[in-house]
Design a protein around this motif. Structure first.
Motif, short mmCIF file in Angstrom:
data_model
loop_
_atom_site.label_atom_id
_atom_site.label_comp_id
_atom_site.label_asym_id
_atom_site.label_seq_id
_atom_site.Cartn_x
_atom_site.Cartn_y
_atom_site.Cartn_z
N ASP A 196 0.69 -1.38 0.18
CA ASP A 196 -0.58 0.12 -0.29
C ASP A 196 1.26 1.31 0.33
O ASP A 196 1.87 1.72 0.87
N LEU A 197 0.77 2.13 -1.25
CA LEU A 197 1.82 3.02 -1.06
C LEU A 197 0.60 4.43 -0.86
O LEU A 197 1.68 5.54 -1.69
N THR A 198 -0.29 4.74 -0.29
CA THR A 198 -1.04 5.42 0.23
C THR A 198 -0.47 6.19 1.16
O THR A 198 -0.31 7.89 0.80
N ASN A 199 -0.12 5.80 1.70
CA ASN A 199 0.75 6.39 2.70
C ASN A 199 2.67 6.14 3.54
O ASN A 199 2.68 5.74 4.40
N GLN A 200 3.41 4.93 2.33
CA GLN A 200 4.73 4.77 2.95
C GLN A 200 5.35 4.12 1.38
O GLN A 200 4.60 4.75 0.72
N ASP A 201 6.40 4.18 1.55
CA ASP A 201 7.23 3.84 -0.05
C ASP A 201 7.13 2.41 0.25
O ASP A 201 7.63 1.51 1.42
N PHE A 202 7.79 2.12 -0.81
CA PHE A 202 8.45 0.68 -1.33
C PHE A 202 9.71 0.55 -0.36
O PHE A 202 10.46 1.39 -1.24
N THR A 203 9.91 -0.81 -0.20
CA THR A 203 11.47 -0.51 0.40
C THR A 203 11.57 -1.82 -0.17
O THR A 203 10.72 -2.91 -0.59
N ASN A 204 13.00 -2.28 -0.53
CA ASN A 204 14.23 -3.68 -0.89
C ASN A 204 13.01 -4.29 -0.24
O ASN A 204 12.73 -4.17 1.32
N GLN A 205 12.95 -6.38 -0.54
CA GLN A 205 12.16 -6.78 -0.39
C GLN A 205 12.61 -7.93 -0.08
O GLN A 205 12.79 -8.39 -1.36
N ASN A 206 12.35 -9.01 0.48
CA ASN A 206 13.02 -10.42 0.78
C ASN A 206 11.67 -11.23 0.63
O ASN A 206 11.04 -11.18 1.76
N ILE A 207 11.15 -12.39 -0.36
CA ILE A 207 10.64 -13.18 0.01
C ILE A 207 11.03 -14.83 -0.21
O ILE A 207 11.56 -14.26 -1.16
N GLU A 208 10.05 -14.94 1.03
CA GLU A 208 10.69 -16.63 0.84
C GLU A 208 8.99 -17.38 0.69
O GLU A 208 7.83 -17.22 1.11
N LEU A 209 9.69 -18.24 0.20
CA LEU A 209 8.43 -18.96 -0.58
C LEU A 209 9.15 -20.49 -0.30
O LEU A 209 9.88 -20.78 -0.19
N THR A 210 7.82 -21.59 0.30
CA THR A 210 8.42 -22.48 1.30
C THR A 210 7.81 -23.81 -0.11
O THR A 210 6.95 -23.67 -0.54
N LYS A 211 8.82 -24.32 0.01
CA LYS A 211 8.79 -25.71 -0.91
C LYS A 211 7.91 -27.33 -0.44
O LYS A 211 7.96 -27.25 0.85
N ILE A 212 6.88 -27.46 -1.46
CA ILE A 212 6.64 -28.43 -1.43
C ILE A 212 7.18 -29.84 -1.12
O ILE A 212 7.28 -30.22 -1.27
N LYS A 213 6.76 -30.45 0.35
CA LYS A 213 7.30 -31.44 1.45
C LYS A 213 7.39 -32.37 0.35
O LYS A 213 6.23 -32.81 -0.17
N LYS A 214 8.46 -33.52 0.26
CA LYS A 214 7.54 -34.39 -0.58
C LYS A 214 6.78 -35.76 0.25
O LYS A 214 6.46 -36.79 0.10
N GLU A 215 7.25 -35.45 1.91
CA GLU A 215 6.14 -35.82 2.69
C GLU A 215 4.91 -35.72 2.96
O GLU A 215 4.43 -35.33 2.09
N ALA A 216 4.19 -37.01 3.47
CA ALA A 216 2.82 -36.25 3.19
C ALA A 216 2.14 -35.74 4.22
O ALA A 216 3.14 -35.42 5.33
N PHE A 217 2.17 -35.05 3.69
CA PHE A 217 1.33 -33.69 4.95
C PHE A 217 -0.27 -33.70 4.78
O PHE A 217 -1.19 -33.75 3.86
N THR A 218 -0.50 -32.74 6.48
CA THR A 218 -1.68 -33.45 6.41
C THR A 218 -2.83 -31.97 5.40
O THR A 218 -2.24 -30.70 5.95
N LEU A 219 -4.27 -31.87 4.97
CA LEU A 219 -4.06 -31.00 4.78
C LEU A 219 -4.70 -29.76 4.74
O LEU A 219 -5.20 -28.68 4.74
#
Length: 594
Positions: A464-487
């Motif tokens: 939201d740039l209506t009242n703030q500036d956009f700064t450098n960002q680090n976006i972390e994405l979570t890897k989908i594991k091959k092990e079974a996971f509960t939905l």
């Protein structure tokens, strides 16, 4: 060449005016103020690329057999100094009915800016017909009626001239020509001057004169007022003791107009007359004419209009303009660079965003504007010969620059990412980034970034740039594991495979994972606790896994990507010793199988 054209044009009109003609289309149109081509084919040229209209004129409402005229026209001015058109006219009056179909050509000779002469000519087919079925007490043995000898087709033509000079306009037209049996000498002339009061308002007095040998001459005197070429009104008086009132609105090319004529004097009892017109203009053409009030050769910061055009004293053209900020259309400081054929002509540093330069007319230039924190914009500008003033506005986009890194949080490795960007709720762009990338954003806007990388859960980030500036960002994405996971906590109706409505959003979230990773295949596994018969639990777990697969298939996921499997009570997560543990073991899991 222009003198020759003038002589030829006048000669054609004079010759035609002495030709023997039959008076056909004598309709007294009232909307000639906005559509003068109804009378004069020289108006086939205007500032639009293409325009079309439908006009209906109903005279003396309530009077049996009164004239009623319908006109359709379509005209193109996409060629410089030329206009082309097609029109169809139908008139019903008493028991007579006739239709005209014609083609129009117009040519404009420019003497200088906003000073020209236009000649137009139309030619086509005229079809006369007698409506014998409307004749009362007719002698049906009369060969004139039986054979309808009034029905005939013939060639006809019309022509006109328009002279325009910085708001003053004079025109003459011969609306109908060519029939050797009868002469009527019908012609129409019109004079007007458009006074531009300011940027919004203009007033135009109009005088029209119509002369027909078979009836008294008529004069119209009227005034037309217009606001921003959007809303207009016209009031006038006709010499046969009629009063005219016309109104109209123009909105994004669409034109709607209405005219009301009220009779006075001896013919006040015949009824009123009405005229309606619907039209549309498609884009600006190459024949735009500018003129206005004299102010200053250098504009104020917020106004660059209303400058009078006069004959130049030299071959140079004064080019003036403003660097405008797109977000609020206000001037910003910057640098303007002018080049011709790749060679720099001049570079101007403007502290207030306004620039002025003398350039040689008859040439084409590239004008580029740059400003710190803004994108660079360029515009190709063609300056016609004998042009005194040329206006060029350059709008630049604000840049708010930031670097974005999309990484795997465990390996810290940069990810190849696709980012879908929306601005203020609307699609803006798609960015394909191999690693780090730089993004330019507009202040005051709200952005949403949807980060997607194969084998990872997608992630949405709102900026939201209506009242703030956009700064450098680090976006972390979570890897989908091959092990079974509960939905998630997917619940079913008691002792059944019917999914509860409250559990469907959990499956919808997993469907998004499937759409973000279209090549992945999953096993969907159902599990139960140890309460009840083991064989029954095995069947129930498979049925519940199948129910989840069936729902996702209805949402567009290919069935080949999902494999249902039931494990019953054989693979508990925790011992079935407490009610809490029993609930944990009743679950649906997903596991990558490819």
């Amino acid at each position: 060449m222009k003198k020759i054209f003038l002589i030829i044009s006048i000669a054609i009109v004079v010759l035609l005016s002495f030709n023997k003609v039959k008076s056909q289309n004598l309709t007294n149109y009232n909307l000639y103020g906005i559509n003068p081509v109804l009378y004069n084919p020289a108006y086939a040229i205007d500032d639009s690329k293409l325009r079309a209209y439908i006009n209906t004129h109903i005279q003396w409402v309530g009077f049996d057999g009164a004239p009623r005229a319908n006109t359709f026209g379509i005209y193109s001015s996409s060629v410089k100094n030329m206009g082309f058109g097609l029109s169809v006219f139908n008139n019903k009056q008493g028991i007579t009915n006739y239709t005209n179909l014609d083609l129009t050509y117009a040519y404009r000779a420019n003497f200088s800016e906003a000073h020209y002469l236009t000649f137009g000519v139309s030619a086509g087919l005229m079809m006369d017909n007698l409506k014998t079925g409307d004749i009362t007490n007719a002698d049906m043995t009369d060969p004139t009626i039986v054979n309808n000898t009034f029905k005939q087709n013939s060639f006809y033509a019309r022509a006109g001239l328009v002279y325009f000079n910085k708001g003053f306009e004079a025109s003459v037209a011969i609306p109908q020509l060519y029939n050797a049996k009868k002469s009527s000498g019908y012609f129409v002339s019109m004079f007007s001057y458009n006074f531009k009061l300011d940027e919004a308002w203009s007033i135009k007095p109009i005088l029209q004169y119509r002369d027909v040998k078979t009836s008294p001459s008529q004069f119209d005197g009227s005034f037309m007022a217009s606001w921003k070429n959007t809303i207009w009104a016209q009031f006038g008086y006709r010499s046969n003791q009629s009063y005219l009132m016309c109104f109209g609105v123009n909105c994004k090319g669409l034109e709607i107009a209405y005219a009301y004529q009220m009779e006075a004097g001896d013919i006040s009892t015949v009824g009123t007359s009405h005229e309606i017109q619907l039209g549309y203009r498609f884009g600006k053409g190459p024949n735009v004419v500018k003129y206005g009030k004299e102010k200053s050769i250098l504009p104020a910061a917020s106004n660059i209009h209303d400058t009078i055009y006069v004959m130049p004293l030299s071959e140079n053209t004064k080019v003036v303009g403003t660097i405008l900020r797109k977000s609020d259309n206000k001037p910003v400081a910057g640098t303007v660079t002018i080049t011709e054929n790749g060679n720099q002509v001049q570079k101007i540093a403007s502290t207030n965003g306004i620039f002025s330069i003398d350039l040689k007319s008859g040439k084409t230039y590239k004008i580029e504007a740059s400003s710190p924190s803004f994108t660079t914009i360029s515009q190709t500008v063609e300056i016609p010969k004998k042009t005194v003033l040329k206006e060029v506005n350059l709008t630049v986009d604000y840049m708010q620059t930031a670097k974005v890194n999309v990484i795997d949080p465990e390996t810290k490795r940069a990810l190849k990412t696709t980012i879908n960007v929306t601005k203020n709720g609307l699609f803006d762009q798609i960015i394909n980034a191999d690693s780090n990338y730089t993004v330019n954003l507009e202040p005051g806007a709200v952005y949403e970034f949807d980060y997607k990388s194969h084998g990872y859960y997608s992630k949405k980030v709102t900026v939201d740039l209506t009242n703030q500036d956009f700064t450098n960002q680090n976006i972390e994405l979570t890897k989908i594991k091959k092990e079974a996971f509960t939905l998630g906590q997917i619940n079913f109706e008691t002792n059944s495979a019917v999914i509860t409505a409250a559990s469907l959003p959990i499956l919808d979230n997993f469907i998004k994972v499937l759409n973000d990773n279209p090549t992945m295949k999953f096993e969907i596994a159902g599990h139960t606790d140890n309460v009840g018969n083991a064989a029954a639990n095995m069947a129930l777990s498979l049925a519940r896994a199948q129910a989840c697969v069936d729902y996702m298939v209805t949402k567009g996921i290919a069935a080949s990507r999902l494999t249902p499997k039931g494990y019953g009570q054989t693979v508990p997560l925790v011992p079935n010793t407490t009610p809490e543990n029993l609930a944990k073991n009743r679950r649906v899991e997903a596991k990558i199988i490819q």
